[in-house]
Write a protein that holds these residues in place. Structure first.
Motif, mmCIF file in Angstrom:
data_model
loop_
_atom_site.group_PDB
_atom_site.id
_atom_site.type_symbol
_atom_site.label_atom_id
_atom_site.label_comp_id
_atom_site.label_asym_id
_atom_site.label_seq_id
_atom_site.Cartn_x
_atom_site.Cartn_y
_atom_site.Cartn_z
ATOM 1 N N GLU A 105 0.971 -1.131 0.123
ATOM 2 C CA GLU A 105 0.104 -0.027 -0.012
ATOM 3 C C GLU A 105 0.957 1.210 -0.051
ATOM 4 N N ARG A 106 0.376 2.164 -0.603
ATOM 5 C CA ARG A 106 0.775 3.634 -0.706
ATOM 6 C C ARG A 106 0.319 4.675 0.183
ATOM 7 N N ILE A 107 0.781 5.273 0.979
ATOM 8 C CA ILE A 107 0.057 6.082 2.061
ATOM 9 C C ILE A 107 0.749 7.356 1.889
ATOM 10 N N GLY A 108 0.412 8.408 1.109
ATOM 11 C CA GLY A 108 1.133 9.598 1.015
ATOM 12 C C GLY A 108 2.519 9.615 0.863
ATOM 13 N N ASN A 109 3.420 10.058 1.810
ATOM 14 C CA ASN A 109 4.803 9.993 1.835
ATOM 15 C C ASN A 109 5.271 8.646 2.238
ATOM 16 N N PHE A 110 4.561 7.645 2.537
ATOM 17 C CA PHE A 110 4.913 6.421 3.134
ATOM 18 C C PHE A 110 4.667 5.336 2.242
ATOM 19 N N THR A 111 5.050 4.130 2.258
ATOM 20 C CA THR A 111 4.963 3.027 1.686
ATOM 21 C C THR A 111 5.045 1.787 2.496
ATOM 22 N N LEU A 112 3.951 0.761 2.624
ATOM 23 C CA LEU A 112 3.654 -0.447 3.335
ATOM 24 C C LEU A 112 4.146 -1.464 2.386
ATOM 25 N N VAL A 113 5.410 -2.124 2.890
ATOM 26 C CA VAL A 113 5.935 -3.221 1.926
ATOM 27 C C VAL A 113 5.955 -4.518 2.638
ATOM 28 N N GLU A 114 5.931 -5.639 1.843
ATOM 29 C CA GLU A 114 6.270 -7.045 2.387
ATOM 30 C C GLU A 114 7.466 -7.328 2.019
ATOM 31 N N CYS A 115 8.384 -7.583 2.806
ATOM 32 C CA CYS A 115 9.839 -8.058 2.631
ATOM 33 C C CYS A 115 10.166 -9.614 2.720
ATOM 34 N N ARG A 116 10.773 -10.398 1.721
ATOM 35 C CA ARG A 116 10.980 -11.644 1.864
ATOM 36 C C ARG A 116 12.359 -11.938 1.995
ATOM 37 N N LEU A 117 12.753 -12.391 3.049
ATOM 38 C CA LEU A 117 14.357 -12.768 3.333
ATOM 39 C C LEU A 117 14.726 -13.902 2.573
ATOM 40 N N GLU A 161 -3.435 3.246 10.338
ATOM 41 C CA GLU A 161 -4.729 3.881 10.168
ATOM 42 C C GLU A 161 -4.523 5.494 10.425
ATOM 43 N N GLN A 162 -3.737 5.885 11.207
ATOM 44 C CA GLN A 162 -3.701 7.056 11.364
ATOM 45 C C GLN A 162 -3.025 8.005 10.128
ATOM 46 N N LEU A 163 -1.868 7.251 9.603
ATOM 47 C CA LEU A 163 -1.721 7.822 8.389
ATOM 48 C C LEU A 163 -2.582 7.864 7.075
ATOM 49 N N ARG A 164 -3.333 6.694 7.158
ATOM 50 C CA ARG A 164 -4.445 6.726 5.990
ATOM 51 C C ARG A 164 -5.140 7.905 6.358
ATOM 52 N N GLU A 165 -5.805 8.216 7.538
ATOM 53 C CA GLU A 165 -6.744 9.340 8.014
ATOM 54 C C GLU A 165 -6.039 10.728 7.598
ATOM 55 N N GLU A 166 -4.832 10.834 7.833
ATOM 56 C CA GLU A 166 -4.095 12.188 7.787
ATOM 57 C C GLU A 166 -3.931 12.556 6.142
ATOM 58 N N PHE A 167 -3.700 11.591 5.163
ATOM 59 C CA PHE A 167 -3.608 11.772 4.127
ATOM 60 C C PHE A 167 -4.561 11.614 3.188
ATOM 61 N N LYS A 168 -5.590 11.052 3.705
ATOM 62 C CA LYS A 168 -6.876 11.343 3.255
ATOM 63 C C LYS A 168 -7.734 12.729 3.451
ATOM 64 N N LEU A 169 -7.123 13.334 4.553
ATOM 65 C CA LEU A 169 -7.800 14.686 4.584
ATOM 66 C C LEU A 169 -6.924 15.782 4.080
#
Length: 306
Positions: free
Chosen positions: A216-228, A297-305
């Motif tokens: 997921e991309r959330i404004g200036n942040f990105t949620l990633v899954e990393c596989r070692l 969830e906090q970041l989602r709200e901030e960037f949605k607003l």
């Protein structure tokens, strides 16, 4: 005490004494050497010095190295979150803030203290301070660890780590907007030459590979899954910083201006391996911790607003 005498050569000349000695003997940390200097058991040419003293070529340093402490690990009731257990292996969901195994000066409240209270049969391959420990995750990383309950299981699980057949997937929140959906970071990791407390991408480092994909991309942040693919110290933290997307909250590799999360926002959510005895493939998954979910969830709200 054992007296150790070291003569400084040109390669170390000009370094602070604590840095020079920790470079000469990697088993000594700079903080340990500083403590010895404060205690007066380090002499340079027969004289006391301070930790900031810069050594010179030809300096003769005498150290009355203290005898090692006899360490005993005390079992503690820590209400561990055991996900799976049988006579060979145990899978535990470690909370953020818990150290995996004891070390001098930090002998209580670790995962090993809790494991020793929970069960008496742990493999002894890694000695008294790390019974059963096959692999580690950082103190401020939450998530799944496999533990060996006997030496047969320990050898089998280590072999799988070496052969890269263990599934290890982490969820991380990173700074920046990753434009591409997936990628692979193949860059060798070793000790940072400028800071021994850190790892870095270095030419003579150990082979290290991390695969990632964007969740997921959330404004200036990105949620990633990393596989070692490999399991080097701080691997995800070092690799994501190397490509310009450091982990949020990371005090060691992240930016100075980051979200105060009490550590890196990183969770080892998926762990899979072949059972040492049954040879069945087992895979376990645990959800993100509540504080991780709340931050997203906090970041989602901030960037949605915004």
């Amino acid at each position: 005490m054992t007296v150790v005498t070291i003569t400084i050569v040109a390669d170390n000349a000009g370094d602070r004494i604590d840095k020079a000695l920790s470079t000469i003997n990697e088993e000594w940390s700079r903080s340990q050497i500083a403590s010895w200097i404060a205690d007066g058991i380090v002499k340079v040419n027969g004289e006391d010095v301070k930790a900031k003293y810069k050594v010179k070529e030809g300096d003769v340093i005498d150290i009355d190295v203290p005898e090692p402490q006899v360490l005993e690990v005390i079992p503690e009731e820590l209400n561990l979150d055991i996900i799976y257990e049988d006579s060979d292996v145990l899978v535990v969901n470690k909370p953020k803030g818990m150290v995996v195994h004891p070390a001098p000066g930090h002998m209580t409240g670790t995962l090993v203290n809790g494991l020793m209270h929970h069960c008496k049969d742990l493999s002894g391959i890694n000695g008294v301070l790390r019974p059963g420990i096959v692999h580690r995750i950082d103190k401020d990383t939450s998530g799944l660890l496999m533990v060996a309950k006997n030496d047969h299981a320990h050898h089998a699980l280590v072999d799988q780590l070496v052969n890269k057949t263990v599934t290890r997937k982490y969820t991380a929140l990173v700074h920046g907007h990753i434009a591409h959906d997936k990628g692979t970071i193949d860059a060798p990791i070793g000790r940072d030459t400028k800071d021994r407390q850190k790892q870095a991408i270095v030419d003579n480092g150990k082979h290290a590979v991390t695969h990632f994909h964007v969740k997921e991309r959330i404004g200036n942040f990105t949620l990633v899954e990393c596989r070692l693919e490999t399991g080097r110290t701080h691997q995800i933290r070092v690799h994501m910083n190397y490509i310009g997307f450091p982990l949020v909250g990371d005090p060691k590799y992240g930016p100075k201006k980051t979200i105060d999360f009490g550590g890196q926002v990183l969770h080892a959510g998926v762990l899979g391996f072949i059972h040492p005895t049954s040879k069945e493939y087992l895979e376990f998954e645990v959800p993100l911790p509540d504080d991780f979910v709340a931050l997203v969830e906090q970041l989602r709200e901030e960037f949605k607003l915004s």
